[in-house]
Write a protein that holds these residues in place. Structure first.
Motif, short mmCIF file in Angstrom:
data_model
loop_
_atom_site.label_atom_id
_atom_site.label_comp_id
_atom_site.label_asym_id
_atom_site.label_seq_id
_atom_site.Cartn_x
_atom_site.Cartn_y
_atom_site.Cartn_z
N MET A 26 0.81 -1.26 -0.03
CA MET A 26 -0.14 0.01 0.01
C MET A 26 0.94 1.40 -0.11
N ARG A 27 0.61 2.19 -0.94
CA ARG A 27 1.46 3.49 -1.07
C ARG A 27 2.58 3.11 -1.68
N GLN A 28 2.72 2.07 -2.54
CA GLN A 28 4.07 1.84 -3.04
C GLN A 28 4.56 2.83 -3.96
N ALA A 29 3.42 3.70 -4.66
CA ALA A 29 4.04 4.87 -5.35
C ALA A 29 3.90 5.91 -4.55
N GLY A 30 4.73 6.71 -4.48
CA GLY A 30 4.77 7.94 -3.53
C GLY A 30 6.05 8.42 -2.99
N ARG A 31 6.17 8.96 -2.07
CA ARG A 31 7.32 9.70 -1.53
C ARG A 31 8.58 9.04 -1.27
N SER A 32 8.43 7.66 -0.89
CA SER A 32 9.50 6.80 -0.77
C SER A 32 10.62 6.79 -1.77
N GLU A 35 12.21 9.15 -7.85
CA GLU A 35 11.53 9.24 -9.26
C GLU A 35 10.26 9.99 -9.16
N TYR A 36 9.35 9.40 -8.02
CA TYR A 36 8.13 9.91 -7.72
C TYR A 36 8.36 11.47 -7.39
N ARG A 37 9.16 11.87 -6.54
CA ARG A 37 9.47 13.23 -5.82
C ARG A 37 9.75 13.97 -6.93
N ILE A 39 8.93 13.76 -10.52
CA ILE A 39 7.94 13.76 -11.42
C ILE A 39 6.79 14.83 -10.84
N ARG A 40 6.62 14.79 -9.48
CA ARG A 40 5.55 15.60 -9.03
C ARG A 40 5.91 16.99 -8.79
N GLU A 41 7.32 17.55 -8.80
CA GLU A 41 8.01 18.85 -8.45
C GLU A 41 6.76 19.82 -9.39
N SER A 75 -3.89 7.37 -7.54
CA SER A 75 -5.07 8.36 -7.24
C SER A 75 -5.33 8.66 -5.97
N ASP A 76 -6.53 9.12 -5.53
CA ASP A 76 -6.75 9.14 -4.00
C ASP A 76 -8.25 9.16 -3.58
N ILE A 77 -8.40 8.59 -2.41
CA ILE A 77 -9.87 8.32 -2.15
C ILE A 77 -10.67 9.50 -2.23
N ALA A 92 -0.02 18.53 1.17
CA ALA A 92 1.23 17.82 1.49
C ALA A 92 1.37 17.66 3.00
N GLY A 93 1.57 16.55 3.56
CA GLY A 93 1.97 16.38 4.98
C GLY A 93 0.72 16.43 5.80
N THR A 94 -0.50 16.87 5.40
CA THR A 94 -1.60 16.86 6.16
C THR A 94 -2.69 15.68 5.55
N ASP A 205 -11.40 1.20 3.91
CA ASP A 205 -12.08 1.88 5.10
C ASP A 205 -11.25 2.16 6.25
N SER A 206 -10.26 2.87 5.98
CA SER A 206 -8.78 3.08 6.82
C SER A 206 -9.20 3.39 8.17
N TRP A 207 -10.38 4.06 8.47
CA TRP A 207 -10.71 4.68 9.74
C TRP A 207 -11.90 4.05 10.46
N GLY A 319 1.04 -3.69 6.97
CA GLY A 319 -0.16 -3.49 7.71
C GLY A 319 -0.87 -2.40 7.45
N HIS A 320 -0.24 -1.26 6.59
CA HIS A 320 -0.83 0.11 6.41
C HIS A 320 0.39 0.59 5.27
N GLY A 321 0.07 2.02 4.71
CA GLY A 321 0.97 2.46 3.92
C GLY A 321 2.36 2.54 4.16
#
Ligand SMILES: Cc1c2[nH]c(c1CCC(=O)O)Cc1[nH]c(c(CCC(=O)O)c1C)Cc1[nH]c(c(CCC(=O)O)c1C)Cc1[nH]c(c(C)c1CCC(=O)O)C2
Length: 344
Positions: A26-32, A35-37, A39-41, A75-77, A92-94, A205-207, A319-321
């Motif tokens: 989960m969240r395999q695409a993203g800020r880790s 190359e993602y950071r 392309i998103r600049e 994408s995002d929920i 970002a960050g929130t 249903d994350s929460w 167990g989560h992103g």
């Protein structure tokens, strides 16, 4: 339809044996990923979700790098609720921030039903991805009604869900009207992805772990079941995931899932017993373990694989992103370890 029935991932979702235990994160695409950071600049999160060229490239990045067994659509929920007319941003960050929260019957009017045309950029992204991915399945996803409602009612992320729960207990009619509308939007959003060619869907249903089992069953489960059962004839495996949902696992399976996602708090053998013999499990390495050094990662990954044997099918995941600070090389190494250690 292009469900990749012979892929290790879809086979495990269906409880069928395969060459190895499939793994994705989960969240395999993203800020880790650097190359993602890159392309998103200078491009906002919502804007990037609406550009099929970017969605395709970002979704493929972790598949190329780690060799995972499935891609998950970038994408995002909150994408479908923005398409439904709600003014919101992803900060970002929130996380998602809603300009004017939904708290009254009048507010509910601002959340209109969507059609496939409202999210045509998602269908286009899925088509491009399916063509690029070949034999690697693509997972589509959506947020579940409760988790989406929590953002709409609170106006942003919350730790206590006070306003959400207050509406649920004090205004059950408004609550159910809001959740049924969200269920319809979610179903349309997922149908659009299935029609465009995804091989599986995950309902986040994350929460939901904020609720007791009794409240989950009466206030939330009927709406999530509307989404999951509404996809029964779609032919794709349905994964249902939440965080802190140890006491809800049985109900989350009953809601109409083929695979139940489990966080790190419940061992997979215990989870499998609760969920029952008819469904596979997905999970559940603690994302924090990736910061503890390779020896610990290896030991804990082997434990998760062993405990996953208790279920008819196991999809290895966290167990989560993935946390943004994670060293991506650990994820590549972990993917190879899962494949080797589970090879049959
Ligand atoms: C609750 C939730 C959200 N979004 C999502 C959930 C459910 C999954 C979960 O429980 O984590 C789902 C989601 N969001 C994103 C994905 C992409 C696919 C993937 O898993 O690789 C997925 C599956 C991209 C994203 N969604 C977001 C990012 C980070 C924003 C960025 O990179 O600029 C990504 C890659 C933003 C977002 N959007 C949301 C949050 C909490 C955040 C993080 C805020 C932050 O830390 O900046 C809402």
């Amino acid at each position: 339809m292009t469900v990749l029935e012979d892929s290790p991932f879809v086979r495990a979702c269906r409880g069928l044996p395969g060459p190895h235990t499939p793994v994705w994160f989960m969240r395999q695409a993203g800020r880790s990923l650097p190359e993602y950071r890159k392309i998103r600049e200078g491009i906002g999160m919502l804007e990037s979700c609406r550009r099929p060229d970017l969605v395709t490239e970002i979704t493929l990045q972790p598949v190329r790098r780690h060799g995972v067994d499935a891609a998950i659509l970038f994408s995002d929920i909150v994408v479908p609720i923005a398409a439904a007319g709600i003014d919101l941003d992803i900060v970002a960050g929130t996380g998602p921030v809603v300009a004017a929260p939904v708290r009254t019957a009048a507010d509910l009017e601002r959340l209109r039903p969507i059609t496939a045309d409202d999210v045509d950029f998602v269908a286009e992204s899925v088509r491009l991805l399916v063509a690029e991915l070949g034999q690697t399945p693509l997972i589509g996803f959506a947020g579940a009604p409760f988790t989406l409602a929590s953002y709409l009612i609170e106006g942003g992320p919350s730790r206590t869900y006070l306003k959400t729960k207050a509406m649920m207990y004090a205004q059950p009619e408004l609550w159910h009207a809001l959740l049924s509308r969200l269920a319809e939007i979610t179903l349309t959003f997922l149908r659009t992805q299935v029609d465009a060619g995804v091989s599986a869907v995950q309902l986040f249903d994350s929460w939901a772990g904020a609720l007791s089992e009794a409240d989950y069953r009466s206030f939330v489960m009927p709406h999530s079941a509307r989404v999951l059962r509404g996809l029964q004839d779609a032919g794709v495996p349905r994964i249902h995931f939440g965080v802190g949902t140890g006491v809800l696992l049985e109900a989350m399976g009953e809601a109409g899932a083929d695979v139940v996602g489990v966080d790190w708090r419940t061992p997979l053998d215990v989870a499998a017993k609760r969920i029952g013999p008819d469904r596979a499990v997905q999970g559940n390495l603690d994302p924090a373990i990736l910061f503890a050094g390779w020896d610990v990662v290896e030991r804990e990954a082997r434990r998760v694989l062993a405990q996953g044997q208790a279920a008819p099918g196991h999809v290895f995941n966290l167990g989560h992103g993935v946390m943004p600070e994670t060293d991506p090389e650990i994820l590549t190494r972990l993917t190879a370890l899962v494949h080797e250690a589970s090879a049959r």
